[in-house]
Design a protein around this motif. Structure first.
Motif, mmCIF file in Angstrom:
data_model
loop_
_atom_site.group_PDB
_atom_site.id
_atom_site.type_symbol
_atom_site.label_atom_id
_atom_site.label_comp_id
_atom_site.label_asym_id
_atom_site.label_seq_id
_atom_site.Cartn_x
_atom_site.Cartn_y
_atom_site.Cartn_z
ATOM 1 N N CYS A 1 74.086 23.518 14.305
ATOM 2 C CA CYS A 1 74.713 24.259 13.200
ATOM 3 C C CYS A 1 75.545 23.335 12.322
ATOM 4 O O CYS A 1 76.073 23.762 11.289
ATOM 5 C CB CYS A 1 75.590 25.371 13.744
ATOM 6 S SG CYS A 1 74.690 26.513 14.798
ATOM 7 N N CYS B 1 77.867 24.879 8.412
ATOM 8 C CA CYS B 1 77.870 26.343 8.344
ATOM 9 C C CYS B 1 79.294 26.875 8.520
ATOM 10 O O CYS B 1 79.964 26.559 9.510
ATOM 11 C CB CYS B 1 76.967 26.925 9.428
ATOM 12 S SG CYS B 1 76.921 28.734 9.303
ATOM 13 N N CYS C 1 78.470 30.133 17.206
ATOM 14 C CA CYS C 1 78.171 30.978 16.057
ATOM 15 C C CYS C 1 79.052 32.232 16.130
ATOM 16 O O CYS C 1 79.034 32.949 17.125
ATOM 17 C CB CYS C 1 76.703 31.386 16.062
ATOM 18 S SG CYS C 1 76.301 32.505 14.706
ATOM 19 N N CYS D 1 68.153 30.308 12.079
ATOM 20 C CA CYS D 1 69.121 30.123 13.176
ATOM 21 C C CYS D 1 68.516 30.574 14.497
ATOM 22 O O CYS D 1 68.747 29.975 15.543
ATOM 23 C CB CYS D 1 70.373 30.969 12.945
ATOM 24 S SG CYS D 1 71.175 30.750 11.363
HETATM 25 S S1 SF4 Z 1 73.600 30.086 14.151
HETATM 26 FE FE1 SF4 Z 1 75.476 30.866 13.212
HETATM 27 S S2 SF4 Z 1 76.817 29.073 13.021
HETATM 28 FE FE2 SF4 Z 1 74.718 28.332 13.356
HETATM 29 S S3 SF4 Z 1 73.888 27.969 11.307
HETATM 30 FE FE3 SF4 Z 1 73.288 30.045 11.933
HETATM 31 S S4 SF4 Z 1 74.918 31.371 11.108
HETATM 32 FE FE4 SF4 Z 1 75.684 29.285 11.095
#
Ligand code: SF4
Ligand code: SF4
Length: 150
Positions: A41, A76, A84, A94
């Motif tokens: 991420c 992110c 997350c 994701c």
């Molecule tokens: S999993 Fe969650 S933290 Fe990771 S990129 Fe996707 S939205 Fe962002």
């Protein structure tokens, strides 16, 4: 009373959730493995860009507050303490990405399959399809939020 337009949005997102659920069922069977380190991420560290559709970005922004963030930092804004913070609403990219090299061969086909399902949803609900980097879309939605089905 719920309007026809609001009903369209309700149907759209319940269908999106059903698509995500089907994917989760497939991933349980594939079991690519993840120790939830959060490294993927951090787009800079991983040297990749997360792309997503406007439908999915709208789904995220209608459920969670988007914190202030800098698009150029390429990280992110929902990653908190390497976890997350919006797991239930996270995007297709994701959900499908895993760093397991043995899984990479099938992840491309899996992505195409579910990308197509979400694009078909867009066509079904007469929504103009946009597919752009997640951070760019988040910044746009944050400054000018409009539901995609209006
Ligand atoms: S999993 Fe969650 S933290 Fe990771 S990129 Fe996707 S939205 Fe962002
Ligand atoms: S997929 Fe890999 S890099 Fe991403 S959180 Fe899981 S173990 Fe970490």
């Amino acid at each position: 009373m719920i309007t026809k337009r609001e009903m369209s949005g309700v149907n759209l997102y319940s269908e999106l959730v059903a698509i995500y659920q089907r994917l989760e069922d497939e991933l349980i069977r594939l079991n690519p493995g993840c120790n939830a380190c959060g490294t993927c991420c951090n787009f800079v560290k991983f040297d990749h860009v997360l792309y997503t559709s406007n439908i999915e970005t709208d789904f995220v922004t209608m459920h969670v507050e988007v914190p202030d963030f800098n698009v150029s930092s390429n990280g992110c804004p929902f990653l908190k303490d390497n976890q997350c913070s919006i797991r239930d609403f996270r995007t297709l990219g994701c959900r499908i990405f895993y760093c397991n090299p043995n899984y990479k061969e099938i992840s491309g086909d899996l992505y195409e399959k579910y990308y197509r399902k979400i694009k078909d949803l867009s066509i079904k609900h007469n929504i103009q399809w946009k597919y752009l980097p997640f951070l760019d879309q988040l910044a746009e939605f944050k400054s000018n939020r409009k539901p995609v089905f209006v």
